[in-house]
Design a protein around this motif. Structure first.
Motif, PDB file in Angstrom:
ATOM      1  N   ARG A 182      27.912  31.798  57.362  1.00  9.43           N
ATOM      2  CA  ARG A 182      28.046  30.674  58.294  1.00  9.43           C
ATOM      3  C   ARG A 182      29.034  29.382  57.620  1.00  9.43           C
ATOM      4  O   ARG A 182      29.193  28.457  58.358  1.00  9.43           O
ATOM      5  CB  ARG A 182      26.804  30.043  58.714  1.00  9.43           C
ATOM      6  N   ALA A 183      28.761  29.244  56.322  1.00 10.23           N
ATOM      7  CA  ALA A 183      29.224  27.998  55.807  1.00 10.23           C
ATOM      8  C   ALA A 183      29.903  28.255  54.395  1.00 10.23           C
ATOM      9  O   ALA A 183      29.036  27.342  53.511  1.00 10.23           O
ATOM     10  CB  ALA A 183      28.156  26.965  55.641  1.00 10.23           C
ATOM     11  N   ALA A 184      30.637  29.148  54.179  1.00 10.76           N
ATOM     12  CA  ALA A 184      31.331  29.362  52.833  1.00 10.76           C
ATOM     13  C   ALA A 184      32.545  28.509  52.619  1.00 10.76           C
ATOM     14  O   ALA A 184      33.759  28.967  53.403  1.00 10.76           O
ATOM     15  CB  ALA A 184      31.508  30.921  52.854  1.00 10.76           C
ATOM     16  N   GLY A 185      32.629  27.791  51.723  1.00  9.27           N
ATOM     17  CA  GLY A 185      33.635  26.965  51.354  1.00  9.27           C
ATOM     18  C   GLY A 185      34.508  27.805  50.445  1.00  9.27           C
ATOM     19  O   GLY A 185      34.104  28.875  49.650  1.00  9.27           O
ATOM     20  N   ASN A 186      35.860  27.618  50.366  1.00  3.28           N
ATOM     21  CA  ASN A 186      36.532  28.351  49.330  1.00  3.28           C
ATOM     22  C   ASN A 186      37.428  27.474  48.531  1.00  3.28           C
ATOM     23  O   ASN A 186      38.264  26.678  48.654  1.00  3.28           O
ATOM     24  CB  ASN A 186      37.956  29.051  50.281  1.00  3.28           C
ATOM     25  N   LEU A 187      36.875  27.404  47.137  1.00  2.00           N
ATOM     26  CA  LEU A 187      37.332  26.430  46.237  1.00  2.00           C
ATOM     27  C   LEU A 187      38.926  26.409  45.952  1.00  2.00           C
ATOM     28  O   LEU A 187      39.391  25.290  45.673  1.00  2.00           O
ATOM     29  CB  LEU A 187      36.702  26.776  44.635  1.00  2.00           C
ATOM     30  N   ALA A 188      39.331  27.751  46.084  1.00  2.00           N
ATOM     31  CA  ALA A 188      40.813  27.904  45.814  1.00  2.00           C
ATOM     32  C   ALA A 188      41.515  26.854  46.732  1.00  2.00           C
ATOM     33  O   ALA A 188      42.792  26.243  46.323  1.00  2.00           O
ATOM     34  CB  ALA A 188      41.442  29.148  45.923  1.00  2.00           C
ATOM     35  N   GLU A 189      41.164  26.767  47.771  1.00  2.00           N
ATOM     36  CA  GLU A 189      41.999  25.564  48.975  1.00  2.00           C
ATOM     37  C   GLU A 189      41.870  24.093  48.422  1.00  2.00           C
ATOM     38  O   GLU A 189      42.496  23.466  48.943  1.00  2.00           O
ATOM     39  CB  GLU A 189      41.374  25.798  50.254  1.00  2.00           C
ATOM     40  N   TRP A 190      40.919  24.078  47.416  1.00  2.89           N
ATOM     41  CA  TRP A 190      40.407  22.693  47.182  1.00  2.89           C
ATOM     42  C   TRP A 190      41.160  22.214  45.780  1.00  2.89           C
ATOM     43  O   TRP A 190      40.860  20.971  45.471  1.00  2.89           O
ATOM     44  CB  TRP A 190      39.179  22.310  47.296  1.00  2.89           C
TER      45      TRP A 190
END
Ligand code: MCU
Length: 423
Positions: free
Chosen positions: A384-392
């Motif tokens: 539901r709330a999974a961030g993607n470090l690669a985008e950051w």
């Protein structure tokens, strides 16, 4: 005969070291890098997460021992841009520790203030490790005690009140440092916990050990627990729960996370963050750091971040990015197993008592405060709330050498750059 006795003595001493494990994850000093030089540089706007491994002067850390002074730079920027200054231990800190409570009296420059905290011991014989619980809710105190740690119940509001304008802040911290101090109340709360640890140290450790302290709290007190662990390296275990905007979530992620508490709201609802953060609520890209680096300030000490992905306001997605980004620092330091993250929970109630967290919480206490067992070393990120470090990030994690520091960066010692400078 003598040789045999000597061998027995060595064996007994060896056993003592095995039998009384010391937590390896706390430093003896509140601010281990206080002597470190702070580099000079200018801040360039960056919509992604700044590289935690690049110093303010543009050089990159190359060894694990370099992290100590790189962390000091991050701490300096975290104070200057986000939380406000955390003053060093005041001239006088005195107090008492009993089986039921702790008192603290602080004085500096002719001003003095006092506050107290409750103590609830687990069963068994002490001295015990302890977890400071900020605020009165959202911490599984039964689980903490069952894991062998005492609960120190700390009311942060006695040290930094809520509901005051920024120009007339109140509480023990502001009695000492002035009602118009630019330091936000999260760091005032953190300062109060540090003074409790000062008193534990002076007490001789007969009831509570001073070298085995953890901290936790939920919601606004999760914000406080996070900041407390970041700014006192004597804290061996930090466990923020559902901290939301102003806590663990990356500032840069919040504007794009639907329903998350806006930065302007986290800044305005209470004087949680430092006054200086007011210039960045609409411009987090202008900050030289983000909360992944504050996570890095905790490394390699124990950290267990807990989030609730059912309430958009709590910005769990941005928090997962902070955990993933900060975990890169842990990994580089060879302590990848000391950070855990868990947002995969079923009950959507804010600050609920959750069975999912019981085992990793207790494992964390046993490992980092008791020195037994192994860390949970788990990342359970809810879909539901999974961030993607690669985008950051654009940076990659360096392989740091285990040994000596790389040549020290060219720096102008201390006095630190004026606001607007930084890396
Ligand atoms: C998550 O922490 C806060 C939140 O930032 C506030 O906007 C809300 O009012 O209260 C939360 C809280 O502390 O709940 C107990």
């Amino acid at each position: 005969m003598i040789v045999k006795r000597l061998l027995i003595l060595i064996a007994v001493l060896g056993l003592c070291f095995v039998a009384v494990p010391r937590p390896a994850f706390a430093a003896p000093a509140e601010d281990d890098g206080a002597d470190c030089p702070i580099g000079q540089g200018t801040v360039t706007a960056n919509s992604r997460l700044p590289d935690p491994f690049t110093r303010i002067d543009g050089t990159r850390v190359t060894s694990r021992s370099d992290w100590r002074c790189r962390r000091a730079e991050i701490k300096d920027q975290a104070e200057r841009y986000v939380y406000g200054e955390k003053p060093a231990r005041p001239t006088s800190v005195t107090g008492t520790v009993s089986r039921t409570g702790i008192t603290v009296t602080v004085s500096e420059g002719g001003r003095s203030a006092s506050f107290s905290a409750g103590v609830d011991l687990p069963s068994g014989t002490g001295p015990f490790p302890a977890v400071v619980v900020l605020g009165g809710f959202g911490a599984d105190t039964a689980a903490i005690k069952a894991a062998g740690a005492a609960v120190i119940s700390y009311d942060p509001l006695a040290v930094g009140r809520e509901g005051t304008p920024r120009t007339s802040k109140q509480g023990a911290f502001y009695t000492l440092y002035g009602a118009s101090s630019g330091t936000g109340i999260l760091l005032a709360w953190a300062w109060g916990v540090s003074r409790i640890i000062d008193v534990l140290e002076q007490s001789g450790g007969t009831v509570l050990r001073a070298d085995a302290t953890g901290v936790t709290g939920c919601s606004r007190y999760g914000k406080g627990a996070f900041v407390t662990g970041a700014f006192d390296q004597r804290i061996a275990l930090t466990m923020p729960v559902e901290s939301g905007s102003g806590g663990t979530p990356i500032f840069r992620g919040i504007p794009g996370e639907s329903g998350a508490q806006p930065l302007s709201s986290a800044y305005g609802e209470q004087p949680w963050l430092g006054d200086a953060f007011g210039s960045y609520t609409g411009n987090p890209a202008g900050l030289p750091i983000d909360t992944h680096s504050v996570v890095g300030m905790i490394a390699p000490r124990g950290l267990f971040i807990m989030d609730n992905p059912h309430i958009a306001w709590l910005a769990a997605r941005s928090s997962s990015v902070a955990a993933l980004g900060g975990a890169e620092v842990y990994r580089a330091l060879g302590a990848g197993d000391a950070i855990s993250y868990w947002s995969d929970v079923s009950d959507g109630t804010h600050c609920a008592n959750r069975s999912e967290w019981r085992a990793p919480l207790q494992q964390s206490i046993q490992r980092f405060l008791g020195g037994t067992g192994s860390a949970p070393a788990v990342f359970r990120i809810s879909s539901r709330a999974a961030g993607n470090l690669a985008e950051w990030r654009t940076w990659q994690t360096p392989t740091l050498t285990a040994g000596t520091s790389s040549p020290s960066p060219s720096v102008t010692p201390s006095a630190s750059p004026s606001p607007g400078a930084g890396g």
